[in-house]
Design an enzyme around this catalytic site. Structure first.
Site, PDB file in Angstrom:
ATOM      1  N   SER A  17       0.798  -1.334  -0.128  1.00 35.66           N
ATOM      2  CA  SER A  17       0.090  -0.086  -0.120  1.00 35.66           C
ATOM      3  C   SER A  17       0.764   1.239  -0.034  1.00 35.66           C
ATOM      4  O   SER A  17       0.451   2.242  -0.720  1.00 35.66           O
ATOM      5  CB  SER A  17      -1.033   0.004   1.302  1.00 35.66           C
ATOM      6  OG  SER A  17      -1.878  -1.043   1.035  1.00 35.66           O
ATOM      7  N   LYS A  66      -9.416  -5.466  10.804  1.00 42.49           N
ATOM      8  CA  LYS A  66     -10.804  -4.981  10.112  1.00 42.49           C
ATOM      9  C   LYS A  66     -11.870  -4.927  10.734  1.00 42.49           C
ATOM     10  O   LYS A  66     -12.670  -4.159  10.746  1.00 42.49           O
ATOM     11  CB  LYS A  66     -10.692  -5.691   8.692  1.00 42.49           C
ATOM     12  CG  LYS A  66      -9.668  -5.531   7.444  1.00 42.49           C
ATOM     13  CD  LYS A  66     -10.214  -6.046   6.160  1.00 42.49           C
ATOM     14  CE  LYS A  66      -8.903  -5.854   5.260  1.00 42.49           C
ATOM     15  NZ  LYS A  66      -9.370  -6.370   4.056  1.00 42.49           N
ATOM     16  N   GLY A 129     -15.989 -16.210   4.242  1.00 44.76           N
ATOM     17  CA  GLY A 129     -15.146 -15.785   5.385  1.00 44.76           C
ATOM     18  C   GLY A 129     -15.348 -13.918   5.197  1.00 44.76           C
ATOM     19  O   GLY A 129     -15.981 -13.625   4.239  1.00 44.76           O
ATOM     20  N   ARG A 152     -17.259 -24.165   2.003  1.00 44.73           N
ATOM     21  CA  ARG A 152     -17.420 -25.263   2.948  1.00 44.73           C
ATOM     22  C   ARG A 152     -18.358 -25.431   3.988  1.00 44.73           C
ATOM     23  O   ARG A 152     -19.134 -26.292   4.034  1.00 44.73           O
ATOM     24  CB  ARG A 152     -16.054 -25.666   3.425  1.00 44.73           C
ATOM     25  CG  ARG A 152     -15.734 -26.991   3.972  1.00 44.73           C
ATOM     26  CD  ARG A 152     -14.130 -27.115   4.184  1.00 44.73           C
ATOM     27  NE  ARG A 152     -13.698 -25.821   5.038  1.00 44.73           N
ATOM     28  CZ  ARG A 152     -12.369 -25.484   5.383  1.00 44.73           C
ATOM     29  NH1 ARG A 152     -11.540 -26.466   5.155  1.00 44.73           N
ATOM     30  NH2 ARG A 152     -11.943 -24.434   6.007  1.00 44.73           N
ATOM     31  N   LYS A 156     -22.206 -20.548   7.200  1.00 47.04           N
ATOM     32  CA  LYS A 156     -21.717 -19.046   6.890  1.00 47.04           C
ATOM     33  C   LYS A 156     -22.367 -18.567   5.910  1.00 47.04           C
ATOM     34  O   LYS A 156     -22.340 -17.494   5.773  1.00 47.04           O
ATOM     35  CB  LYS A 156     -20.063 -19.154   6.787  1.00 47.04           C
ATOM     36  CG  LYS A 156     -19.390 -19.398   8.062  1.00 47.04           C
ATOM     37  CD  LYS A 156     -17.832 -18.859   8.055  1.00 47.04           C
ATOM     38  CE  LYS A 156     -16.832 -19.741   8.720  1.00 47.04           C
ATOM     39  NZ  LYS A 156     -15.533 -19.466   7.938  1.00 47.04           N
TER      40      LYS A 156
HETATM   41  P1  ATR Z   1     -10.590 -14.472   5.085  1.00 47.82           P
HETATM   42  O1  ATR Z   1     -10.696 -13.130   5.786  1.00 47.82           O
HETATM   43  O2  ATR Z   1      -9.379 -14.528   3.967  1.00 47.82           O
HETATM   44  O3  ATR Z   1     -11.750 -14.519   4.353  1.00 47.82           O
HETATM   45  P2  ATR Z   1     -11.531 -16.477   6.751  1.00 47.82           P
HETATM   46  O4  ATR Z   1     -12.722 -15.239   7.315  1.00 47.82           O
HETATM   47  O5  ATR Z   1     -10.857 -17.342   7.697  1.00 47.82           O
HETATM   48  O6  ATR Z   1     -10.573 -15.693   6.058  1.00 47.82           O
HETATM   49  O7  ATR Z   1     -12.168 -17.286   5.519  1.00 47.82           O
HETATM   50  C1  ATR Z   1     -11.544 -18.159   4.830  1.00 47.82           C
HETATM   51  C2  ATR Z   1     -12.473 -18.630   3.612  1.00 47.82           C
HETATM   52  O8  ATR Z   1     -11.634 -19.801   2.978  1.00 47.82           O
HETATM   53  C3  ATR Z   1     -13.519 -19.387   4.359  1.00 47.82           C
HETATM   54  O9  ATR Z   1     -14.645 -19.284   3.307  1.00 47.82           O
HETATM   55  C4  ATR Z   1     -13.196 -21.097   4.325  1.00 47.82           C
HETATM   56  O10 ATR Z   1     -14.261 -21.995   4.268  1.00 47.82           O
HETATM   57  P3  ATR Z   1     -15.146 -22.137   5.660  1.00 47.82           P
HETATM   58  O11 ATR Z   1     -15.742 -21.103   5.906  1.00 47.82           O
HETATM   59  O12 ATR Z   1     -15.960 -23.389   5.377  1.00 47.82           O
HETATM   60  O13 ATR Z   1     -14.173 -22.511   6.791  1.00 47.82           O
HETATM   61  C5  ATR Z   1     -12.328 -21.162   3.119  1.00 47.82           C
HETATM   62  N1  ATR Z   1     -11.372 -22.164   3.058  1.00 47.82           N
HETATM   63  C6  ATR Z   1     -10.045 -22.137   3.897  1.00 47.82           C
HETATM   64  N2  ATR Z   1      -9.588 -23.432   3.784  1.00 47.82           N
HETATM   65  C7  ATR Z   1     -10.277 -23.984   2.737  1.00 47.82           C
HETATM   66  C8  ATR Z   1     -10.260 -25.435   2.064  1.00 47.82           C
HETATM   67  N3  ATR Z   1      -9.120 -25.965   2.566  1.00 47.82           N
HETATM   68  N4  ATR Z   1     -11.292 -25.775   1.328  1.00 47.82           N
HETATM   69  C9  ATR Z   1     -12.460 -24.864   1.303  1.00 47.82           C
HETATM   70  N5  ATR Z   1     -12.597 -23.729   1.742  1.00 47.82           N
HETATM   71  C10 ATR Z   1     -11.388 -23.288   2.583  1.00 47.82           C
END
Ligand code: ATR
Length: 274
Positions: A17, A66, A129, A152, A156
């Site tokens: 940034s 955030k 997420g 997944r 959510k």
């Molecule tokens: P961010 O702020 O980067 O969105 P987060 O809030 O931890 O981080 O969200 C991570 C996202 O990646 C979520 O949608 C998570 O799926 P879940 O809500 O089911 O946990 C997804 N994610 C992370 N690892 C994953 C994996 N191995 N397979 C599928 N989805 C994954």
């Protein structure tokens, strides 16, 4: 008088940034400086208070602050509401205004830089997420024909669907839920990966059939080809990473602070090393 801005995160050393905002400031002849600040994990609010006391005009906020930024704001713009998270704070008098420019950054990159309109298209967002929640409102407000969100954890996605349905300031295409298994037999014009799977090199259980040669497969990560991008490329889709989104979200924050729109194209090119 040089106006002061910063990006706050932990870690922060990797942040692009300062370079992006320095390029915008030079290009638009704005008298401002912009630095990266490492806040202690338990010291975000204190850091912001110090910056306000020192006359800073605004900050960008990155991982993991955030949500904390949203909480300490005195005003919340619609962009920050669905995710209850802010990547930009504007300090104006006593007010600390929370904004989230990630959504407009993503949509501007897709529509302006990649020249793909979302209106009437079939759009799939993967993830529920913070990253996905931060962009859902902006996608939905572009009135795609269909706006499917898959994740997944389906709870959510339901929560995200309800939060978005509660937004009354915009006309929106509502979210349709689909599990990964329910994507079989569906095709999309635009597929956006907002999961963190690129970080761990995990492969998403998405079928190749969602991609066609005219599909745009967009990964919000940048810097290297993620497994999602590789799958989409092999399935014949057009592929983009999130570098343009990074520059466009910065440009949207710059505009909020300075009321001047920088030209993003040369900055994106500079960062790609072309
Ligand atoms: P961010 O702020 O980067 O969105 P987060 O809030 O931890 O981080 O969200 C991570 C996202 O990646 C979520 O949608 C998570 O799926 P879940 O809500 O089911 O946990 C997804 N994610 C992370 N690892 C994953 C994996 N191995 N397979 C599928 N989805 C994954």
């Amino acid at each position: 008088m040089t106006d002061k801005y910063a990006v706050i995160g932990n870690p922060i050393a990797h942040s692009q940034s300062p370079m992006i905002h320095a390029a915008f400031a030079k290009q638009t002849h704005q008298a401002m400086c912009y630095e990266a600040i490492l806040a202690p994990l338990d010291g975000f609010a204190e850091t912001v208070n110090q910056l306000v006391a020192q006359g800073y005009k605004g900050v960008n906020v990155t991982v993991p602050f955030k949500i904390a930024a949203f909480k300490l704001a005195t005003q919340h713009q619609p962009s920050a509401l669905p995710a209850e998270a802010a990547n930009t704070l504007v300090f104006r008098g006593e007010q600390r205004i929370a904004e989230n420019t990630d959504g407009i950054g993503l949509v501007t990159d897709i529509q302006k830089n990649l020249a793909i309109t979302l209106q009437n298209k079939r759009v799939l967002l993967i993830g529920a997420g913070g990253a996905a929640q931060g962009v859902a409102l902006e996608i939905a407000s572009r009135m795609p024909a269909l706006f499917v969100v898959t994740n997944r954890s389906m709870e959510k996605v339901s929560a995200m669907q309800h939060r978005l349905a509660a937004v009354t300031t915009h006309r929106l295409t509502p979210i349709s839920l689909a599990s990964f298994g329910q994507l079989d037999g569906q095709v999309f014009d635009v597929v956006i990966n907002a999961t963190s799977t690129g970080l761990s090199d995990s492969v998403l259980p998405i079928p190749d059939g969602i991609f066609t040669p005219s599909t745009l497969a967009y990964d919000m990560m940048y810097g290297r080809e993620t497994p999602f991008m590789a799958q989409a490329r092999l399935a014949g889709a057009k592929v983009a990473d999130g570098l343009g989104m990074l520059v466009e979200q910065a440009a949207a924050a710059f505009y909020l602070w300075r009321d001047v729109k920088p030209d993003t194209a040369p900055v994106i090119q500079q960062m790609r090393g072309v």
